[in-house]
Design a protein around this motif. Structure first.
Motif, short mmCIF file in Angstrom:
data_model
loop_
_atom_site.label_atom_id
_atom_site.label_comp_id
_atom_site.label_asym_id
_atom_site.label_seq_id
_atom_site.Cartn_x
_atom_site.Cartn_y
_atom_site.Cartn_z
N GLU A 41 44.79 24.24 36.75
CA GLU A 41 43.49 24.91 36.84
C GLU A 41 43.32 25.60 38.19
N GLN A 42 43.76 24.93 39.25
CA GLN A 42 43.69 25.54 40.58
C GLN A 42 44.51 26.82 40.62
N ARG A 43 45.71 26.78 40.07
CA ARG A 43 46.57 27.96 40.07
C ARG A 43 45.95 29.07 39.22
N ARG A 44 45.35 28.70 38.08
CA ARG A 44 44.73 29.69 37.21
C ARG A 44 43.57 30.37 37.93
N GLN A 45 42.75 29.56 38.59
CA GLN A 45 41.61 30.12 39.30
C GLN A 45 42.06 31.01 40.46
N PHE A 46 43.14 30.61 41.15
CA PHE A 46 43.62 31.45 42.24
C PHE A 46 44.12 32.79 41.72
N ASP A 47 44.85 32.76 40.60
CA ASP A 47 45.34 34.01 40.01
C ASP A 47 44.18 34.93 39.64
N ILE A 48 43.12 34.34 39.07
CA ILE A 48 41.95 35.15 38.69
C ILE A 48 41.28 35.73 39.93
N THR A 49 41.11 34.90 40.96
CA THR A 49 40.48 35.36 42.19
C THR A 49 41.29 36.47 42.86
N GLN A 50 42.59 36.27 42.91
CA GLN A 50 43.46 37.28 43.51
C GLN A 50 43.38 38.58 42.73
N GLN A 51 43.33 38.49 41.41
CA GLN A 51 43.24 39.69 40.58
C GLN A 51 41.90 40.39 40.80
N ASN A 52 40.82 39.61 40.93
CA ASN A 52 39.50 40.20 41.14
C ASN A 52 39.40 40.92 42.48
N PHE A 53 40.06 40.39 43.49
CA PHE A 53 40.00 40.99 44.82
C PHE A 53 41.02 42.11 45.01
N ALA A 54 41.96 42.24 44.08
CA ALA A 54 43.04 43.22 44.24
C ALA A 54 42.54 44.65 44.48
N PRO A 55 41.51 45.13 43.75
CA PRO A 55 41.05 46.50 44.01
C PRO A 55 40.55 46.71 45.44
N TYR A 56 39.87 45.70 45.99
CA TYR A 56 39.36 45.82 47.36
C TYR A 56 40.49 45.77 48.38
N LEU A 57 41.49 44.91 48.10
CA LEU A 57 42.65 44.87 48.99
C LEU A 57 43.40 46.19 48.96
N GLY A 58 43.56 46.75 47.76
CA GLY A 58 44.26 48.03 47.64
C GLY A 58 43.52 49.15 48.33
N ALA A 59 42.20 49.17 48.15
CA ALA A 59 41.39 50.22 48.80
C ALA A 59 41.45 50.09 50.32
N GLY A 60 41.38 48.85 50.81
CA GLY A 60 41.44 48.65 52.25
C GLY A 60 42.77 49.07 52.83
N THR A 61 43.85 48.74 52.14
CA THR A 61 45.19 49.14 52.61
C THR A 61 45.33 50.65 52.62
N SER A 62 44.85 51.31 51.57
CA SER A 62 44.92 52.77 51.51
C SER A 62 44.09 53.41 52.62
N ALA A 63 42.89 52.86 52.84
CA ALA A 63 42.03 53.40 53.90
C ALA A 63 42.67 53.24 55.27
N LEU A 64 43.33 52.12 55.49
CA LEU A 64 43.98 51.90 56.78
C LEU A 64 45.09 52.92 57.01
N GLY A 65 45.83 53.24 55.94
CA GLY A 65 46.86 54.26 56.06
C GLY A 65 46.29 55.63 56.38
N GLN A 66 45.14 55.97 55.77
CA GLN A 66 44.52 57.27 56.04
C GLN A 66 43.95 57.34 57.45
N ILE A 67 43.44 56.21 57.94
CA ILE A 67 42.97 56.18 59.33
C ILE A 67 44.12 56.46 60.28
#
Length: 276
Positions: A41-67
């Protein structure tokens, strides 16, 4: 106690011990399964959390590259050191000579050897065929500025601002004057600077959002790792407890069997006679 009593006591002790051992095994299995459910259950919840945050992580990484691009920051590429060794005959010959011998201090890692080889003899080496990614700060900055100048925001600001300047100059009779031409030139430069600063601020906000997401995922992952570790400890304790319990029961069974055998031998060797 009579002979029959001793034998019956030994038999019942052995039978009862077997039942206890089965119970201990079942209890340990139940604890292990419960802990495994918690781990899953812990692993399942972590996978869900990581997936939910993935768009924000991707956007932040892209923004850092553009900066980095807007500020003209160069980024190093990634070198494939194994390909470097394969692409340089002398390096490959050296690697083949030491691989699998006592001279191989790289643990069989050809990439580690490649990095070592380049550091020792890299002055005449061209790494570009083995390097991917990275960026030229100056070229990247120019490309980022050109992209901003072509953006709808910048072109709209320039068009509206120049129309206002020209309209004002026409109304005052200074349409062809030097002041008007200078104002138009300065307006473009000032507008570009403002757009760049605004873009940097916007990208900074997105990068901060990505950083926050990364921190949240990291904290959640650390907590999940702690909880999983605790569950694994519980599994180990359950199995260890079961093993100790079964060992203690087995020892008791052997003692009961020994006592019964001792009574039987004593009865047949005259150690007190047979008492029924």
């Amino acid at each position: 106690m009579g002979l029959f009593g001793s034998l019956i006591g030994a038999a019942t002790s052995i039978i009862g011990g077997n039942a206890q051992k089965k119970a201990a095994s079942k209890a340990a299995d139940a604890q292990v399964k419960a802990a495994q459910l918690a781990i899953d259950e812990q692993r399942r919840q972590f996978d869900i959390t990581q997936q939910n945050f993935a768009p924000y992580l991707g956007a932040g990484t892209s923004a850092l590259g553009q900066i980095g691009a807007l500020l003209g920051i160069s980024s190093p590429g990634q070198t494939d050191w194994a390909a470097y060794v394969q692409g340089n005959p002398d390096a490959l010959a050296n690697w083949n000579a030491i691989r699998g011998t006592q001279s191989d201090t790289f643990g069989g890692d050809i990439a580690a050897f490649g990095k070592y080889h380049y550091d020792k003899d890299g002055a005449r080496r061209d790494l570009s065929p083995y390097t991917s990614g990275g960026s030229d700060g100056i070229a990247g900055q120019q490309a980022a500025i050109d992209a901003l100048k072509a953006s709808p925001l910048y072109t709209s600001l320039i068009r509206n601002g120049e129309e206002a300047l020209l309209s004002n100059a026409s109304a005052t009779g200074g349409l062809r004057g030097g002041n008007t031409q200078g104002a138009l030139a300065n307006f473009r430069a000032d507008t570009l600077a403002q757009v760049i600063q605004q873009q940097l601020a916007n990208l900074g906000g997105i990068a901060n959002m990505g950083q926050g997401a990364a921190g949240s995922v990291g904290t959640f992952g650390a907590n999940a790792a702690t909880n999983i570790g605790n569950s694994m400890t519980q599994q180990g304790q359950a199995l260890a407890g079961s093993a100790l319990a079964r060992g203690g029961i087995t020892a008791g069974q052997w003692k009961a069997a020994g006592d019964g055998l001792e009574s039987l031998i004593s009865a047949f060797t005259g150690g007190g006679g047979v008492k029924i």
